[in-house]
Design an enzyme around this catalytic site. Structure first.
Site, short mmCIF file in Angstrom:
data_model
loop_
_atom_site.label_atom_id
_atom_site.label_comp_id
_atom_site.label_asym_id
_atom_site.label_seq_id
_atom_site.Cartn_x
_atom_site.Cartn_y
_atom_site.Cartn_z
N LYS A 1 36.30 29.56 42.19
CA LYS A 1 37.09 29.12 43.34
C LYS A 1 36.91 27.61 43.62
O LYS A 1 36.10 26.95 42.98
CB LYS A 1 36.74 29.96 44.57
CG LYS A 1 37.09 31.44 44.38
CD LYS A 1 38.57 31.64 44.14
CE LYS A 1 39.05 33.07 44.27
NZ LYS A 1 38.68 33.94 43.14
C1 LIG Z 1 43.56 36.82 46.13
C2 LIG Z 1 42.12 37.25 46.06
N1 LIG Z 1 41.60 37.94 47.07
C3 LIG Z 1 40.32 38.34 47.08
C4 LIG Z 1 39.49 38.06 46.01
C5 LIG Z 1 38.08 38.56 46.03
O1 LIG Z 1 37.16 37.52 46.13
P1 LIG Z 1 35.61 37.81 45.97
O2 LIG Z 1 35.31 37.89 44.50
O3 LIG Z 1 34.93 36.65 46.62
O4 LIG Z 1 35.33 39.08 46.65
C6 LIG Z 1 39.98 37.34 44.92
C7 LIG Z 1 39.11 37.03 43.80
O5 LIG Z 1 39.46 36.46 42.81
C8 LIG Z 1 41.34 36.93 44.93
O6 LIG Z 1 41.87 36.24 43.92
#
Ligand SMILES: Cc1ncc(COP(=O)(O)O)c(C=O)c1O
Length: 394
Positions: free
Chosen positions: A184
């Protein structure tokens, strides 16, 4: 394969992050503590929210938002089909039904008109995603949420820093969930943040992220703390440790510089690749919004090319360029078909975008040479695979 592989992503980690982690190690306080509080404070100030609750993932932040909004069994939540698994899985975790929606024609974000058609008496919330970091049509979604008395939750996993009509994402809706996953725009390896302006929601999320223990549960092992604790609900184990928060504090200080470089690279890509007819550039969003450029998603005009998307990706790989595909729409996955009855063909705009998309590398550490090499490799493949139209052929 070329020796000097340009990976799809490389996090920008410097001495500041290493030193911050070392300080936490030296302090011997490794889990949630003062550095996490510092990160929450700095993050809230950066996005312009009153509260920020640090957790171990964006997924957890979404879970806590749904919990605070009181979403439960029998409820429906509108979710774009064009997103990552986490956005909708959290709805199913609560026993509620994710109701998938199509994307805007020609774009990636949820179509508010399509969402509106799917509202029923059971609909309780909308989770919207700023896909790739392009702010979605928050005005239309807020209006829909207001009219139908729905909670609006922003999945801003891609959207730090992005802004909508001059306001930072994170400062606008009831709930905004951010991700600090390794790929990210800023990272703690794994991590997330729930931003809100509502004190009751922030308090509930703070309790529910750490076993549902009332008060500052993490303080019970400090000199100020007490051994006594009360569990008020079945909470998650989703707190962020100081070890990771230390990385977050250092990364957040660089967020503006990272963003500037991402914007530069996206501009170079648009100038260099935008003139190639067989390539469709990602939407930039309206002029009064600011895109985070977490992802640069190219779409191939496959009808003009003698190559499939899959072979295009393979050829880039053979030439030393890492890419990815964001995303396979949820309704094409077995779980959503088996449990909720979705089928191929249900969301034509999402399917069209998915069938033609390729995400190119875009990150602050990319050198100008690397950016140029990505562009020239993409162009070479297109030129070789351009569909020839035979003039005069019968
Ligand atoms: C659009 C979206 N929402 C949520 C997430 C989940 O993030 P995390 O891995 O921090 O839980 C991601 C992860 O890539 C994502 O692309």
């Amino acid at each position: 394969m070329a020796a000097d592989f340009i990976s799809f992503h490389r996090p920008s980690i410097g001495l500041e992050e290493s030193e911050a982690v070392q300080r936490v190690l030296n302090s011997r306080w490794l889990t949630t503590g003062p550095v996490t509080q510092q990160f929450e404070h700095d993050f809230a100030a950066y996005v312009g929210s009153r509260y920020a609750v640090a957790v171990n993932s964006c997924t957890a932040a979404l879970q806590l938002a749904l919990d605070a909004a009181g979403i439960g069994a029998g409820d429906e939540v509108l979710v774009p089909s064009y997103t990552f698994a986490a956005t909708a899985a959290v709805v199913a975790h609560r026993g509620a039904r994710p109701v998938l929606c199509d994307s805007v024609p020609g774009g990636f974000n949820i179509d508010p008109m399509d969402a509106q058609c799917r509202v029923t008496s059971r609909t309780k919330a909308i989770i919207t995603v700023h896909l790739a970091g392009e702010p979605c049509d928050l005005n239309a979604l807020q209006e829909l949420a207001r009219r139908k008395s729905l909670h609006l939750i922003e999945d801003a996993a891609h959207a730090l820093p992005a802004s909508y009509r001059g306001k930072r994402i994170g400062s606008i809706s009831e709930f905004t969930a951010f991700s600090f996953y390794a790929t990210k725009t800023i990272t703690t390896g794994e991590g997330g943040m729930l931003a809100t302006n509502n004190e009751a929601y922030a308090k509930r999320a703070s309790v529910m992220r750490l076993h549902g223990i009332r008060g500052d549960a993490w303080k019970r092992y400090t000199s100020e703390g007490s051994w006594y604790y009360e569990v008020v609900d079945a909470g998650l184990k989703a707190n962020m440790p100081d070890l990771l928060a230390a990385v977050g504090v250092a990364q957040l200080k660089k967020a503006d510089a990272f963003h500037e470089r991402r914007c530069q690279i996206s501009e170079i890509y648009r100038r260099g690749l935008g003139r190639i007819e067989e390539l469709e550039m990602p939407p930039t969003g309206s002029a009064d919004n600011s895109h985070s450029w977490h992802l640069f998603i190219l779409r191939l005009r496959t009808a003009s090319l003698e190559i499939t998307r899959s072979d295009f990706i393979n050829q880039l790989k053979e030439n030393g360029i890492g890419t990815s595909v964001h995303f396979i729409p949820l309704h094409l996955h077995p779980y959503y078909q088996l449990i909720f009855g979705y089928r191929r063909g249900d969301f034509p705009h999402a399917e069209d975008a998915y069938s033609r998309c390729v995400s190119l590398p875009i990150y602050p550490d990319m050198t100008d040479c690397e950016v140029e090499r990505v562009m020239s490799t993409v162009e070479d493949i297109v030129v070789k695979k351009r569909r020839r139209v035979l003039v005069g052929a019968i």
